[in-house]
Design an enzyme around this catalytic site. Structure first.
Site, PDB file in Angstrom:
ATOM      1  N   HIS A 148     132.560  43.106  20.098  1.00 60.62           N
ATOM      2  CA  HIS A 148     133.089  42.471  21.308  1.00 60.62           C
ATOM      3  C   HIS A 148     131.984  41.988  22.230  1.00 60.62           C
ATOM      4  O   HIS A 148     132.194  41.004  22.966  1.00 60.62           O
ATOM      5  CB  HIS A 148     134.046  43.427  22.017  1.00 60.62           C
ATOM      6  CG  HIS A 148     135.382  43.490  21.338  1.00 60.62           C
ATOM      7  ND1 HIS A 148     136.468  42.757  21.741  1.00 60.62           N
ATOM      8  CD2 HIS A 148     135.788  44.179  20.242  1.00 60.62           C
ATOM      9  CE1 HIS A 148     137.490  43.003  20.947  1.00 60.62           C
ATOM     10  NE2 HIS A 148     137.104  43.869  20.024  1.00 60.62           N
ATOM     11  N   HIS A 249     127.779  49.842  14.896  1.00 59.13           N
ATOM     12  CA  HIS A 249     129.166  49.697  15.322  1.00 59.13           C
ATOM     13  C   HIS A 249     130.118  49.559  14.139  1.00 59.13           C
ATOM     14  O   HIS A 249     131.133  50.252  14.056  1.00 59.13           O
ATOM     15  CB  HIS A 249     129.310  48.478  16.238  1.00 59.13           C
ATOM     16  CG  HIS A 249     130.697  48.291  16.762  1.00 59.13           C
ATOM     17  ND1 HIS A 249     131.250  49.138  17.695  1.00 59.13           N
ATOM     18  CD2 HIS A 249     131.654  47.376  16.466  1.00 59.13           C
ATOM     19  CE1 HIS A 249     132.488  48.743  17.963  1.00 59.13           C
ATOM     20  NE2 HIS A 249     132.757  47.676  17.238  1.00 59.13           N
TER      21      HIS A 249
END
Length: 422
Positions: A148, A249
């Protein structure tokens, strides 16, 4: 004839650094309620390369995705003992929230600070101030980049919320005020203050006009070399190896390790700093299904390719486990593949799962691993809030329930539903 200035009164030329520091402190506090240490120079600090390898600390903590939820993020930080305790898990942040309380602990946050919530900027400010406090007290707080963050720097705002856009609109107003203060002594400042709004569109066809200012402000702040991107994201690693633990991530594959973890970190950092231009494309290894911030091969479900994971870890000297966020674990923090794949995204944010906060703790040089869970005395409060939120949603529902950018699109456009995992 105008009188010569008194030698006892400082002229603007004597104060450029002080004026710049005051303007920055003014904006910081107006946006976040937090003061940062001031610099004696008006010039921005020289860029630093993200850290890639660190030795194993006595205590290592990992926290999953936060997604713009400041109160729940503070609960996770308190659960890990990184900040002082609070009387209420949903209490408002205070100055003590940015004060490191964990000594020599090293804490890693697995990215996805942005999107899905309305506290994105306040969260970025808080985490950066906490990192500075940790460094001053012998510890370390190190967020890494998630998909993101990459999406937002790329101008992909699909998962921004109206509250998030309002927060960026407010930031833009304060930032412009800070620029105006600096320009009072502008001719004496080196370098000259840059206006990040130049060249940014003022209208966004297909988006409701009431959200245009938020979109413009977000784009100016987060595009490559934007002031928020450069300050809070450019020096974050994409991959971090601490002792025998690899933090990423999404996940790593063989090609990523062969390309070079330090090289990936450096190239992503350069992109965020705008060294490829304001509209430079994100590096290859953070784009696509198998990118290091998008991969779900080792975090989705319990039937993972353990043999392949073992091979990837063998390519990184001393690595014993891969710690990942990105994929919500409804059962809480867990591990598969003989604990070589550790998944820590519990869907903490109220905008994305509203899971109970949990943190991973690794002690004794990696030999002792445990999960710290929300105590029952606090868990019931989160469950109560979730029930109340669900009841309110049913009461207020007047039609189709929309999320993210769907809220921003004009009703007449008939947005086609697309299944996206992000």
């Amino acid at each position: 004839m105008a009188a010569a200035p008194s030698p006892s009164v400082p002229a603007c030329g004597d104060l450029p650094a002080a004026v710049s520091a005051f303007a920055d402190a003014f904006v910081d506090f107006a946006v976040s309620g937090i003061f940062f240490p001031t610099s004696s120079s008006s010039a921005p600090p020289a860029p630093t390369s993200p850290t890639t390898f660190l030795p194993s600390p006595s205590r290592l903590v990992a926290i999953g995705d936060l997604h713009g939820d400041l109160p729940k993020s503070l609960s996770a930080l308190r659960l890990a003992g990184l900040v002082p305790p609070s009387s209420s898990p949903d209490s408002s942040p205070s100055s003590s929230a940015a004060s490191w309380a964990a000594g020599s602990t090293l804490a890693v946050q697995l990215g996805d600070i942005l999107d899905r919530g309305g506290d994105e900027l306040r969260l970025l400010y808080l985490l950066r101030r906490l990192a500075l406090s940790a460094e001053a007290r012998g510890g370390a707080f190190l967020p890494i980049l998630g998909n993101h963050e990459v999406m937002n720097v790329s101008g992909d705002f699909r998962f921004a919320t109206p509250q998030g856009l309002q927060e960026f609109s407010a930031w833009a107003g304060w930032y412009r005020a800070g620029l105006a203060i600096k320009r009072r002594c502008g001719e004496h400042l080196d370098p000259q203050p840059r206006n990040p709004f130049l060249g940014v569109p003022k209208s966004f066809p297909g988006v409701k006009p009431e959200f245009w200012d938020g979109m413009r402000s977000r784009l100016a702040a987060l595009r490559p070399d934007g002031p928020i991107a450069r300050r809070f994201l450019a020096d974050l690693p994409t991959v971090l190896v601490v002792g025998d633990s690899v933090f990423v991530h999404g996940g790593l594959l063989e090609a990523n390790v062969e390309y070079g973890l330090e090289r990936i970190n450096a190239e992503v950092s350069e992109w965020i700093r705008g060294e490829g231009g304001d509209n430079g494309r994100a590096p290859e290894y953070v784009r696509g299904r198998d990118a290091v911030v998008w991969l779900r091969r080792f975090s989705d479900g319990f039937d993972c390719d353990c043999k392949r994971l073992e091979g990837v870890l063998e390519m990184i000297p001393g690595a014993r486990r891969m710690v990942m966020g990105h994929t919500i674990q409804t059962v809480g923090i867990n591990a598969v593949c003989s604990a070589q794949a550790v998944r820590v995204d519990v869907g903490l944010s109220r905008g994305c799962g509203n899971g109970l906060p949990e943190v991973l703790e690794i002690n004794a040089g990696g030999t002792k691993v445990r999960v710290i869970t929300t105590p029952p005395s606090e868990a019931w409060m989160y469950r109560k809030q979730e029930v109340e939120k669900a009841a309110a949603a049913v009461t207020e529902k007047t039609g189709e329930v929309k999320d993210g950018l769907a809220l921003l699109v004009r009703e007449s456009h008939g947005l086609k539903e697309v299944g996206v995992k992000a």
